[in-house]
Design an enzyme around this catalytic site. Structure first.
Site, mmCIF file in Angstrom:
data_model
loop_
_atom_site.group_PDB
_atom_site.id
_atom_site.type_symbol
_atom_site.label_atom_id
_atom_site.label_comp_id
_atom_site.label_asym_id
_atom_site.label_seq_id
_atom_site.Cartn_x
_atom_site.Cartn_y
_atom_site.Cartn_z
ATOM 1 N N LYS A 146 0.098 4.227 -0.285
ATOM 2 C CA LYS A 146 -0.548 5.391 0.351
ATOM 3 C C LYS A 146 -0.332 6.657 -0.486
ATOM 4 O O LYS A 146 -0.177 6.570 -1.710
ATOM 5 C CB LYS A 146 -0.038 5.544 1.790
ATOM 6 N N HIS A 186 -9.580 1.148 4.754
ATOM 7 C CA HIS A 186 -8.289 1.290 5.442
ATOM 8 C C HIS A 186 -8.461 2.177 6.676
ATOM 9 O O HIS A 186 -9.273 3.100 6.680
ATOM 10 C CB HIS A 186 -7.245 1.892 4.494
ATOM 11 N N GLU A 188 -6.845 4.544 7.782
ATOM 12 C CA GLU A 188 -6.684 5.983 7.554
ATOM 13 C C GLU A 188 -7.960 6.585 6.966
ATOM 14 O O GLU A 188 -8.269 7.754 7.205
ATOM 15 C CB GLU A 188 -5.451 6.225 6.668
ATOM 16 N N GLY A 208 2.492 2.405 10.804
ATOM 17 C CA GLY A 208 3.424 3.522 10.664
ATOM 18 C C GLY A 208 4.124 3.909 11.953
ATOM 19 O O GLY A 208 4.775 4.945 12.036
ATOM 20 N N GLU A 229 -5.309 -4.895 10.488
ATOM 21 C CA GLU A 229 -4.287 -3.879 10.717
ATOM 22 C C GLU A 229 -4.586 -3.160 12.027
ATOM 23 O O GLU A 229 -5.417 -2.229 12.057
ATOM 24 C CB GLU A 229 -4.283 -2.858 9.571
ATOM 25 N N ASN A 277 0.873 -1.173 0.000
ATOM 26 C CA ASN A 277 0.000 0.000 0.000
ATOM 27 C C ASN A 277 0.911 1.223 0.000
ATOM 28 O O ASN A 277 1.501 1.567 1.019
ATOM 29 C CB ASN A 277 -0.896 -0.034 1.250
ATOM 30 N N SER A 293 3.500 -2.010 10.327
ATOM 31 C CA SER A 293 4.944 -2.066 10.541
ATOM 32 C C SER A 293 5.566 -3.418 10.181
ATOM 33 O O SER A 293 6.479 -3.887 10.862
ATOM 34 C CB SER A 293 5.294 -1.675 11.987
ATOM 35 N N GLY A 305 2.954 -1.065 4.287
ATOM 36 C CA GLY A 305 2.990 0.363 3.972
ATOM 37 C C GLY A 305 4.412 0.810 3.679
ATOM 38 O O GLY A 305 4.953 0.603 2.589
ATOM 39 N N GLY A 306 5.049 1.402 4.679
ATOM 40 C CA GLY A 306 6.370 2.012 4.504
ATOM 41 C C GLY A 306 7.390 1.127 3.799
ATOM 42 O O GLY A 306 8.091 1.588 2.883
HETATM 43 P P1 13P Z 1 3.065 0.479 7.667
HETATM 44 O O1 13P Z 1 3.592 -0.811 7.093
HETATM 45 O O2 13P Z 1 3.773 1.701 7.176
HETATM 46 O O3 13P Z 1 2.934 0.407 9.159
HETATM 47 O O4 13P Z 1 1.549 0.634 7.092
HETATM 48 C C1 13P Z 1 0.677 -0.426 7.210
HETATM 49 C C2 13P Z 1 -0.544 -0.132 6.436
HETATM 50 O O5 13P Z 1 -1.336 0.717 6.791
HETATM 51 C C3 13P Z 1 -0.756 -0.873 5.198
HETATM 52 O O6 13P Z 1 -2.030 -0.656 4.693
#
Ligand code: 13P
Length: 253
Positions: free
Chosen positions: A11, A95, A97, A173, A167, A9, A213, A234-235
């Site tokens: 983002k 998600h 967010e 994050g 999640e 993802n 993470s 994510g990251g």
């Molecule tokens: P991180 O891997 O950056 O923690 O993000 C997870 C996420 O929200 C994937 O959708």
């Protein structure tokens, strides 16, 4: 045996050139890799460009959201047909967010999920508890509500096309990963609820990704849990080597 599914993802990150380069490098590194299913989910505006970079490889394309209406006066929204048109196989829905920053609720998320299924785009339905909910012992109640309300009016046949992404919001994050045992417990609980809503066979076939993470150095242990069927990253999905390492960890488990 459920084949692992690793999705990146991206983002609201990268620009056009960086998204294209990342997709191209991932495709070059993975080639026709099929030991795990792999998808990347760039921003809407880069989907078409990334689709071109993914050509000839086994990585599929996903969006980060979708709207439930087919077309019309819905300024700023993107339909399922539009996602299909630019080559999306998947779309993330609900998600954290979007739930917590934009304010999306389970009813809206359910409409989006049903629309995606009806239009032939596979949903990655995200659920997860806040830190305060975990601390108050409410994790299971939150997950159960998000599942029951998010999966209203969906057939068992369609449920098999959905990926659930667990999640925990406090792990996104933050660098604070759920322990493998915490992830396993939550995933096993989700599978139990899915069995209750649908049936055991359906619950056994549904893939449940962990997200929050996930990094190259913790992926193997998380993905080694019996009910962890993949990762929503994510990251670490923004870095070629890290994402490839996570994909390979998924292929081994
Ligand atoms: P991180 O891997 O950056 O923690 O993000 C997870 C996420 O929200 C994937 O959708």
């Amino acid at each position: 045996m459920r084949k692992k599914f690793i999705a990146g993802n991206w983002k609201m990150n990268l620009d056009n050139a960086a998204a294209v380069t990342l997709a191209r490098e991932l495709t070059r590194s993975l080639g026709d890799f099929v030991a795990a299913d792999v998808a990347v989910c760039p921003s809407f505006v880069y989907l078409s460009a990334v689709a071109v970079s993914l050509k000839g490889g086994s990585i599929t394309l996903g969006a980060q959201d979708v709207f439930y209406e087919a077309n019309g006066a819905f300024t700023g929204e993107v339909s399922v047909a539009m996602l299909k048109d630019v080559g999306c196989t998947y779309t993330i829905i609900g998600h954290s967010e979007r739930r917590h920053i934009i304010g999306e609720g389970n009813a809206l998320i359910n409409r989006k999920t049903r629309a995606a299924l009806a239009g032939g785009v596979l949903p990655i339905l995200c659920i997860g508890e806040l830190l305060e909910e975990r601390e108050r012992g409410k994790t299971e109640a939150v997950l159960e509500e998000q599942l029951r309300e998010g999966l209203v009016n969906i057939s068992a046949q369609d449920m098999c096309k959905i990926t659930i992404a667990y999640e925990p919001v406090w792990a996104i994050g933050t660098g604070k990963t759920a322990s493998p045992q915490q992830a396993q417990d939550a995933h096993a609980f989700c599978r139990k609820i899915i069995a209750d809503i649908f049936d055991k066979t359906t619950a056994q076939s549904v893939r449940i990704q962990y997200g929050g993470s996930v990094k190259a150095d913790n992926a193997a242990e998380l993905l080694g849990q019996p009910d962890v069927d993949g990762a929503l990253v994510g990251g670490a999905s923004l870095k070629v080597n890290d994402f490839i390492a996570i994909v390979k960890a998924g292929a081994k488990t």
